[in-house]
Design a protein around this motif. Sequence first.
Motif, PDB file in Angstrom:
ATOM      1  N   PRO A 285      -9.713  -8.903   0.725  1.00  0.00           N
ATOM      2  CA  PRO A 285     -10.609  -9.053   1.914  1.00  0.00           C
ATOM      3  C   PRO A 285     -10.909 -10.647   2.593  1.00  0.00           C
ATOM      4  N   LYS A 286     -12.181 -10.321   3.205  1.00  0.00           N
ATOM      5  CA  LYS A 286     -12.188 -11.687   4.399  1.00  0.00           C
ATOM      6  C   LYS A 286     -13.037 -13.093   3.739  1.00  0.00           C
ATOM      7  N   TRP A 395     -12.610   1.727  -3.014  1.00  0.00           N
ATOM      8  CA  TRP A 395     -12.254   0.992  -3.934  1.00  0.00           C
ATOM      9  C   TRP A 395     -11.059  -0.031  -2.600  1.00  0.00           C
ATOM     10  N   LYS A 396     -10.761  -0.746  -2.372  1.00  0.00           N
ATOM     11  CA  LYS A 396      -9.509  -1.606  -1.057  1.00  0.00           C
ATOM     12  C   LYS A 396      -8.788  -1.947  -2.007  1.00  0.00           C
ATOM     13  N   THR A 397      -7.181  -2.537  -1.260  1.00  0.00           N
ATOM     14  CA  THR A 397      -6.288  -3.013  -2.405  1.00  0.00           C
ATOM     15  C   THR A 397      -6.638  -4.777  -1.187  1.00  0.00           C
ATOM     16  N   ALA A 398      -6.735  -6.144  -1.811  1.00  0.00           N
ATOM     17  CA  ALA A 398      -5.983  -7.222  -1.560  1.00  0.00           C
ATOM     18  C   ALA A 398      -5.106  -7.187  -0.750  1.00  0.00           C
ATOM     19  N   VAL A 399      -4.824  -7.947   0.254  1.00  0.00           N
ATOM     20  CA  VAL A 399      -4.307  -8.539   0.899  1.00  0.00           C
ATOM     21  C   VAL A 399      -3.857  -9.792   1.690  1.00  0.00           C
ATOM     22  N   PRO A 400      -2.510 -10.203   1.357  1.00  0.00           N
ATOM     23  CA  PRO A 400      -0.921 -10.357   1.573  1.00  0.00           C
ATOM     24  C   PRO A 400      -1.018 -10.080   0.482  1.00  0.00           C
ATOM     25  N   SER A 401      -0.319  -9.206  -0.632  1.00  0.00           N
ATOM     26  CA  SER A 401       0.625  -9.185  -1.840  1.00  0.00           C
ATOM     27  C   SER A 401       1.127 -10.765  -2.368  1.00  0.00           C
ATOM     28  N   HIS A 402       1.151 -11.941  -1.059  1.00  0.00           N
ATOM     29  CA  HIS A 402       2.203 -12.931  -1.888  1.00  0.00           C
ATOM     30  C   HIS A 402       1.089 -13.845  -1.771  1.00  0.00           C
ATOM     31  N   LYS A 403      -0.274 -13.302  -1.640  1.00  0.00           N
ATOM     32  CA  LYS A 403      -1.196 -14.461  -2.123  1.00  0.00           C
ATOM     33  C   LYS A 403      -2.091 -13.847  -2.973  1.00  0.00           C
ATOM     34  N   TRP A 404      -2.634 -12.449  -3.065  1.00  0.00           N
ATOM     35  CA  TRP A 404      -3.732 -11.694  -4.451  1.00  0.00           C
ATOM     36  C   TRP A 404      -3.425 -10.094  -4.270  1.00  0.00           C
ATOM     37  N   ARG A 405      -3.280  -9.657  -5.000  1.00  0.00           N
ATOM     38  CA  ARG A 405      -3.332  -8.856  -5.036  1.00  0.00           C
ATOM     39  C   ARG A 405      -4.776  -7.468  -6.230  1.00  0.00           C
ATOM     40  N   TYR A 406      -5.301  -6.736  -6.095  1.00  0.00           N
ATOM     41  CA  TYR A 406      -6.191  -6.115  -7.034  1.00  0.00           C
ATOM     42  C   TYR A 406      -6.872  -5.565  -6.227  1.00  0.00           C
ATOM     43  N   TYR A 408     -10.841  -3.473  -5.118  1.00  0.00           N
ATOM     44  CA  TYR A 408     -11.973  -4.273  -4.653  1.00  0.00           C
ATOM     45  C   TYR A 408     -13.217  -3.776  -3.938  1.00  0.00           C
ATOM     46  N   MET A 409     -14.367  -4.054  -3.902  1.00  0.00           N
ATOM     47  CA  MET A 409     -15.948  -3.221  -3.243  1.00  0.00           C
ATOM     48  C   MET A 409     -16.275  -4.071  -2.350  1.00  0.00           C
ATOM     49  N   ASP A 410     -16.298  -4.139  -1.074  1.00  0.00           N
ATOM     50  CA  ASP A 410     -17.397  -5.130  -0.525  1.00  0.00           C
ATOM     51  C   ASP A 410     -18.310  -4.453   0.515  1.00  0.00           C
ATOM     52  N   GLY A 411     -18.640  -3.698  -0.114  1.00  0.00           N
ATOM     53  CA  GLY A 411     -19.876  -2.987   0.938  1.00  0.00           C
ATOM     54  C   GLY A 411     -19.098  -2.257   2.517  1.00  0.00           C
ATOM     55  N   LYS A 412     -18.328  -3.098   2.628  1.00  0.00           N
ATOM     56  CA  LYS A 412     -18.195  -2.665   3.992  1.00  0.00           C
ATOM     57  C   LYS A 412     -17.121  -1.041   3.953  1.00  0.00           C
ATOM     58  N   SER A 413     -16.620  -0.367   5.415  1.00  0.00           N
ATOM     59  CA  SER A 413     -16.301   0.599   5.854  1.00  0.00           C
ATOM     60  C   SER A 413     -14.388   0.590   4.929  1.00  0.00           C
ATOM     61  N   HIS A 414     -14.519   1.211   4.123  1.00  0.00           N
ATOM     62  CA  HIS A 414     -13.006   1.512   3.941  1.00  0.00           C
ATOM     63  C   HIS A 414     -11.095   0.886   4.904  1.00  0.00           C
ATOM     64  N   GLU A 415     -10.648   0.701   3.869  1.00  0.00           N
ATOM     65  CA  GLU A 415      -9.990   0.218   5.097  1.00  0.00           C
ATOM     66  C   GLU A 415      -8.455  -0.253   3.997  1.00  0.00           C
ATOM     67  N   ASN A 416      -7.223   0.489   4.633  1.00  0.00           N
ATOM     68  CA  ASN A 416      -5.980   0.417   2.858  1.00  0.00           C
ATOM     69  C   ASN A 416      -5.236   0.462   3.463  1.00  0.00           C
ATOM     70  N   PHE A 417      -4.785  -0.006   4.770  1.00  0.00           N
ATOM     71  CA  PHE A 417      -3.724  -0.582   5.114  1.00  0.00           C
ATOM     72  C   PHE A 417      -2.563  -0.165   5.269  1.00  0.00           C
ATOM     73  N   LYS A 418      -2.283   1.081   5.021  1.00  0.00           N
ATOM     74  CA  LYS A 418      -1.139   1.754   4.732  1.00  0.00           C
ATOM     75  C   LYS A 418      -0.385   1.298   5.781  1.00  0.00           C
ATOM     76  N   GLU A 419       0.080   1.367   7.176  1.00  0.00           N
ATOM     77  CA  GLU A 419      -0.049   1.017   8.260  1.00  0.00           C
ATOM     78  C   GLU A 419      -0.122   0.287   9.255  1.00  0.00           C
ATOM     79  N   ASP A 420       1.331  -0.796  10.218  1.00  0.00           N
ATOM     80  CA  ASP A 420       1.066  -1.664  10.728  1.00  0.00           C
ATOM     81  C   ASP A 420      -0.297  -1.372  11.338  1.00  0.00           C
ATOM     82  N   SER A 421      -0.738  -0.565  11.990  1.00  0.00           N
ATOM     83  CA  SER A 421      -1.799  -0.379  13.020  1.00  0.00           C
ATOM     84  C   SER A 421      -2.693  -0.838  12.277  1.00  0.00           C
ATOM     85  N   ASP A 422      -3.514  -0.325  10.911  1.00  0.00           N
ATOM     86  CA  ASP A 422      -4.364  -0.039  10.321  1.00  0.00           C
ATOM     87  C   ASP A 422      -4.935  -1.454   9.694  1.00  0.00           C
TER      88      ASP A 422
END
Length: 616
Positions: A285-286, A395-406, A408-422
């Motif tokens: 999350p931002k 739920w979403k996954t926090a990225v990038p994984s070399h900073k954090w990973r968990y 989360y819910m932030d009240g915004k639209s669902h993004e999952n970043f499965k692909e580069d374009s996401d």
Amino acid sequence: MKRNSPDQNPKEGSPQKFLALEENKIRSLFNPKIWDSKFQDQLKSEIATAKPYNWGTIHQLVDDDLLRAVRKEIETEIHFTKKETDIYKVNQSGDLANLSGLDWDDLSRLPNLYRLREILYSEIYRDVISHVTGTGKLSGSKTDMSINTYTKGCHLLTHDDVIGSRRVSFILYLPDPDHTWKSHYGGGLRLFDSIIPNVPQSDPCAKLVPQFNQIAFFSVQPGFSFHDVEEVKVDKHRLSIQGWYHIPQEGEKGYVPGEEEQWVNNNTSTLAQLESNVLQDYEFPKDERDILPYHQVKHYEKILRNDEKEGSVSVISEDDQLSQQEMDFLKEYISEQYLTREGISKLQGKFADESSLQLESFLNDRKSSLLKELIRRQELEKDCPYESKDVARPWKTAVPSHKWRYLYMDGKSHENFKEDSDILATLNHEELPNFELLKQTLPKDQEVEIALIELIQFFKSTIYKKYLTLLTSLCPLSEQFLVRRFRPGKDFTLATKCNLNPLLRQVDGFVDAVLEGTLGLTPSNGWESGEAGGYELYMADEDEEPEQDAQDVKDAAVYRADDSGDSVLINQSANWNTLTLVLRDESVLEFVKYVSWSAKTSRWDIKSQWDVKCVE
């Protein structure tokens, strides 16, 4: 062990003078296959096409008797120190690079370890590694090795090994030679693909299960060579020798003037990236707090000015303080002990003195019991998604994984970043959180999610922020809320600084700090010792100390120590229903320690942040 100075040469006639091994002896101590050109070419081809980046492995690398003797020396002569930081937990030896500088009396206790180091950095073996990896010549004078033993609970989180002049990383494994190390033991080397350079995927795409006398190695590729060591899950020792080959030094074959300086200048270490704004666009999350409406801020200012005139906190009044109706609203959630005149006055004084509060049993019994039952049921009855592709709305996954990973819910639209374009499509898409809309669109069987969203809506209320103003004597200017779930064996955050909102710096009375709140909602016990991880730690940034020379840095993952010293300000274990409030400036680092597989449940919390101002 007593060491000679690094530049001190052995005296003429001393035993060390005759320790250099002849080439035929070096060859005899390796598996003969590595000198076979066909084997080398096949290995080179495998490394060139390996995924997610160029890496390889060799089984039965060296003479079995030699390595068994090395293992025995390590067990009897090497002292290990438990080290724990935000990025790892490991039992580590001292540096082995300077073995040639040891007194002979010390060296005589480690003859096989010395011999192993000599053959691993011999020119003929370095040339093999150089050939199969395609990295160019490697230094034999700049050696860089240490011994690690991973016991139950030990781990090393995602990083790319970019430090100084490192060109190739290697790990020589020495677990029990008479027993197979099995995958379910943990301790595997896991490799991560990258979404874009410097942004690793959340989940590994390759894994090596280590065996005795096996070596794994890869070229250090800035922004791409991301890897970790998964947690050891059993009461066994996963012993290994970790090392690096460096860019050739002056006087060595392959030395190119200025090459090392250019390499170091062009390639930013993982830690430096995380501490800069280089990756800010790709972090979710931002770290963005939404600015509060002007009329709300003016109302909180008025409350503080009235308190200042009166000289004490007035909890209930008809005009500017909390009305009886507002007190009743707060009592729907907050324990009454924190709502009395005496209680608020005590908390206000404590916060003024210490800039922090820890409020146990913060939610009242009714809300606490209901929420705890829902979260416990969620843990018992629903499978928790462990791969990003399985994480589902809200739920979403926090990225990038070399900073954090968990999760989360932030009240915004669902993004999952499965692909580069996401992730790339999301960069310029700004959206304000809308927890009410999110709650309305959730199916009724998502009871935990709905209850947590309702709790955030309470925290976002004007009345709660009035209460927060009274506790801290600070006027909130912005806010951000996250529901977080840290999965056992998976999730963490690394130590980071807080970012202040640049748009608010010009506000009169703006405080160069962020008010941060964490409400622990972890439904299980057994976290107090810290062995299961999951604790939230605040510590002073000690970057004022002189920086280490790149040659002196021996571990790719020495980020932030958390084990001792005056730097630790707050260490809050995972808990149920304790609210921690901290006024945190840019000199204070914070992280949530990796949650171990031994944890009985996930670590849950609600994380909140506010930019604040003082009212003179």
